[in-house]
Motif scaffolding. Structure first.
Motif, PDB file in Angstrom:
ATOM      1  N   GLY A 164     -93.933  -5.223  -8.983  1.00 16.15           N
ATOM      2  CA  GLY A 164     -92.966  -5.654  -9.831  1.00 16.15           C
ATOM      3  C   GLY A 164     -92.659  -7.245  -9.725  1.00 16.15           C
ATOM      4  O   GLY A 164     -91.253  -7.275  -9.435  1.00 16.15           O
ATOM      5  N   HIS A 165     -93.557  -8.223  -9.629  1.00 15.36           N
ATOM      6  CA  HIS A 165     -93.163  -9.555  -9.319  1.00 15.36           C
ATOM      7  C   HIS A 165     -93.761 -10.247 -10.655  1.00 15.36           C
ATOM      8  O   HIS A 165     -94.646  -9.861 -11.271  1.00 15.36           O
ATOM      9  CB  HIS A 165     -93.916 -10.046  -8.097  1.00 15.36           C
ATOM     10  N   MET A 166     -93.549 -11.418 -10.636  1.00 10.46           N
ATOM     11  CA  MET A 166     -93.858 -12.488 -11.769  1.00 10.46           C
ATOM     12  C   MET A 166     -94.985 -13.119 -11.307  1.00 10.46           C
ATOM     13  O   MET A 166     -95.361 -13.450 -10.056  1.00 10.46           O
ATOM     14  CB  MET A 166     -92.594 -13.367 -12.028  1.00 10.46           C
ATOM     15  N   GLY A 208     -83.269 -12.495  -9.407  1.00  7.59           N
ATOM     16  CA  GLY A 208     -83.641 -11.516  -8.399  1.00  7.59           C
ATOM     17  C   GLY A 208     -85.112 -11.423  -8.284  1.00  7.59           C
ATOM     18  O   GLY A 208     -85.956 -12.203  -8.620  1.00  7.59           O
ATOM     19  N   ASP A 209     -85.640 -10.218  -7.633  1.00 12.53           N
ATOM     20  CA  ASP A 209     -86.894  -9.811  -7.823  1.00 12.53           C
ATOM     21  C   ASP A 209     -87.374  -9.096  -9.218  1.00 12.53           C
ATOM     22  O   ASP A 209     -86.859  -7.938  -9.258  1.00 12.53           O
ATOM     23  CB  ASP A 209     -87.511  -8.926  -6.783  1.00 12.53           C
ATOM     24  N   THR A 210     -88.276  -9.670  -9.975  1.00  9.28           N
ATOM     25  CA  THR A 210     -88.678  -8.794 -11.080  1.00  9.28           C
ATOM     26  C   THR A 210     -89.739  -9.280 -11.595  1.00  9.28           C
ATOM     27  O   THR A 210     -90.260 -10.549 -11.571  1.00  9.28           O
ATOM     28  CB  THR A 210     -87.566  -9.152 -12.299  1.00  9.28           C
ATOM     29  N   THR A 231     -88.337 -19.853  -7.342  1.00 11.55           N
ATOM     30  CA  THR A 231     -88.145 -19.229  -6.188  1.00 11.55           C
ATOM     31  C   THR A 231     -89.183 -18.191  -5.647  1.00 11.55           C
ATOM     32  O   THR A 231     -90.084 -17.773  -6.458  1.00 11.55           O
ATOM     33  CB  THR A 231     -86.585 -18.753  -5.948  1.00 11.55           C
ATOM     34  N   HIS A 232     -89.061 -17.706  -4.483  1.00  6.33           N
ATOM     35  CA  HIS A 232     -89.844 -16.537  -3.873  1.00  6.33           C
ATOM     36  C   HIS A 232     -91.388 -16.820  -4.130  1.00  6.33           C
ATOM     37  O   HIS A 232     -91.834 -15.661  -4.203  1.00  6.33           O
ATOM     38  CB  HIS A 232     -89.282 -15.359  -4.900  1.00  6.33           C
ATOM     39  N   MET A 233     -91.879 -17.916  -4.048  1.00  5.15           N
ATOM     40  CA  MET A 233     -93.279 -18.254  -3.979  1.00  5.15           C
ATOM     41  C   MET A 233     -93.866 -17.553  -2.851  1.00  5.15           C
ATOM     42  O   MET A 233     -93.274 -17.652  -1.649  1.00  5.15           O
ATOM     43  CB  MET A 233     -93.784 -19.454  -4.292  1.00  5.15           C
ATOM     44  N   LEU A 243     -85.857  -5.855   2.257  1.00  4.78           N
ATOM     45  CA  LEU A 243     -85.485  -6.225   3.588  1.00  4.78           C
ATOM     46  C   LEU A 243     -85.428  -7.951   3.251  1.00  4.78           C
ATOM     47  O   LEU A 243     -84.456  -8.666   3.999  1.00  4.78           O
ATOM     48  CB  LEU A 243     -86.300  -6.204   4.700  1.00  4.78           C
ATOM     49  N   ASP A 244     -86.369  -8.614   2.710  1.00  5.10           N
ATOM     50  CA  ASP A 244     -86.387 -10.003   2.609  1.00  5.10           C
ATOM     51  C   ASP A 244     -84.956 -10.402   1.793  1.00  5.10           C
ATOM     52  O   ASP A 244     -84.493 -11.972   1.658  1.00  5.10           O
ATOM     53  CB  ASP A 244     -87.533 -10.773   1.777  1.00  5.10           C
ATOM     54  N   HIS A 245     -84.152  -9.385   1.188  1.00  2.00           N
ATOM     55  CA  HIS A 245     -82.942  -9.817   0.372  1.00  2.00           C
ATOM     56  C   HIS A 245     -81.768  -9.233   1.114  1.00  2.00           C
ATOM     57  O   HIS A 245     -80.735  -9.557   0.988  1.00  2.00           O
ATOM     58  CB  HIS A 245     -83.107  -9.136  -0.973  1.00  2.00           C
ATOM     59  N   ALA A 246     -81.969  -8.222   1.770  1.00  2.00           N
ATOM     60  CA  ALA A 246     -80.867  -7.323   2.194  1.00  2.00           C
ATOM     61  C   ALA A 246     -81.056  -7.370   4.098  1.00  2.00           C
ATOM     62  O   ALA A 246     -79.980  -6.810   4.629  1.00  2.00           O
ATOM     63  CB  ALA A 246     -80.716  -5.972   1.931  1.00  2.00           C
ATOM     64  N   THR A 293     -79.484  -8.084  -5.004  1.00  2.00           N
ATOM     65  CA  THR A 293     -80.025  -7.785  -6.115  1.00  2.00           C
ATOM     66  C   THR A 293     -80.755  -6.507  -5.807  1.00  2.00           C
ATOM     67  O   THR A 293     -81.113  -5.603  -6.925  1.00  2.00           O
ATOM     68  CB  THR A 293     -81.092  -8.999  -6.219  1.00  2.00           C
ATOM     69  N   HIS A 294     -81.212  -6.179  -4.672  1.00  2.00           N
ATOM     70  CA  HIS A 294     -81.895  -4.874  -4.243  1.00  2.00           C
ATOM     71  C   HIS A 294     -82.246  -4.599  -2.767  1.00  2.00           C
ATOM     72  O   HIS A 294     -81.400  -5.439  -2.019  1.00  2.00           O
ATOM     73  CB  HIS A 294     -83.284  -4.526  -5.169  1.00  2.00           C
ATOM     74  N   SER A 295     -82.841  -3.601  -2.456  1.00  2.00           N
ATOM     75  CA  SER A 295     -82.675  -3.198  -1.095  1.00  2.00           C
ATOM     76  C   SER A 295     -83.553  -3.748  -0.297  1.00  2.00           C
ATOM     77  O   SER A 295     -83.533  -3.570   0.992  1.00  2.00           O
ATOM     78  CB  SER A 295     -82.799  -1.633  -1.131  1.00  2.00           C
TER      79      SER A 295
HETATM   80 ZN   LIG Z   1     -88.269 -10.375  -2.578  1.00  2.00          ZN
END
Ligand SMILES: [Zn+2]
Ligand SMILES: [Zn+2]
Length: 254
Positions: free
Chosen positions: A197-199, A158-160, A220-222, A56-59, A52-54
């Motif tokens: 850039g988070h919800m 993703g993260d948005t 997710t991602h709390m 580190l918690d995703h890649a 989804t993006h670069s």
């Molecule tokens: Zn994240």
């Protein structure tokens, strides 16, 4: 299609794993610390990765997964991401300083990793499964993904933060069944959510009110430690959508 949740937290600690979804047994969506729970045999079955993006918690485990499977595979691991994300990973990760450049090793003709750029709205087909990048708005370039079996679709945000094109796109998905969406921050953290850039629950509710179809809503991602408070705020803002706290190990078939 089967989605297995390997990681779905906004941070690390014992028993918490960051974002990683396994699609059937051969595709990963994001390679956060959840990927580290795969056995070597399971890891060797992964042929394709969608990022989804670069961040580190995703890649962050991609370099180490490449290190594990690269020497044991015939063909490179194919990694799909935005061109901007690929540029960041090549410059800042696979640069011979943070990690060897596995896009050129062991040889440029047959490296461990091959990057392929994706564009929002342009589907990638893999054995009848359609994976489509969706618009997102985050601190760095990012996308969500629609995973479409033909029968039903599983969308991962993703993260948005709140992003109107994302919600418009959801309304155009006729077979939408699951929405896995991030809600990182509590409502009071207006500045943090905007800057990163988070919800927040209120922003999630704003989007859900635009949604013109029912969906199973998976949060997710709390932030670790704030999960109960975040779920309570989501319940207050959007309880009619029956939000569920996503858990590692959950499996969704569609
Ligand atoms: Zn994240
Ligand atoms: Zn991020």
């Amino acid at each position: 299609m089967r989605v297995t949740i390997l990681g779905c937290t906004g941070g690390v600690a014992a028993n918490l794993r960051t974002t990683c979804l396994m699609l059937d047994d051969d595709i990963l969506v994001d390679v956060g610390t959840g990927a580290g729970d795969l056995t070597l045999a399971e890891m060797l079955r992964i042929n394709t990765v969608f990022l989804t993006h670069s961040h580190l918690d995703h890649a962050g485990l991609l370099p180490m997964v490449a290190d594990m499977v690269g020497p044991r595979r015939e063909r490179p691991l194919t990694v799909y991401a935005l061109a901007e994300t690929i540029a960041i990973l090549k410059q800042d990760m696979f640069n011979f300083r943070l990690w060897p450049d596995y896009t050129a090793l062991p040889s440029p003709d047959n490296p461990y990793v091959v990057f392929r750029p994706v564009t929002v709205g342009q589907s990638v087909e893999s054995s009848g499964r359609m994976i489509t990048p969706l618009p997102a708005r985050h601190a760095v370039p990012g996308v969500g993904y629609q995973l479409d079996s033909g029968k039903a679709s599983f969308v991962f945000s993703g993260d948005t933060t709140y992003h109107e094109p994302f919600w418009n796109t959801l309304n155009s998905i006729s077979n939408l069944r699951f929405l896995m969406i991030e809600t990182t921050f509590l409502n009071h953290n207006v500045v943090g959510a905007e800057a990163s850039g988070h919800m927040r629950p209120e922003l999630l509710a704003q989007g859900l009110k635009q949604l013109n179809k029912p969906v199973r809503l998976l949060i997710t991602h709390m932030e670790p430690g704030n999960e109960d408070a975040t779920m309570a705020e989501i319940q207050a803002a959007a309880g009619e959508f029956k939000p569920e706290r996503l858990k590692r190990g959950q499996i969704f078939e569609f």
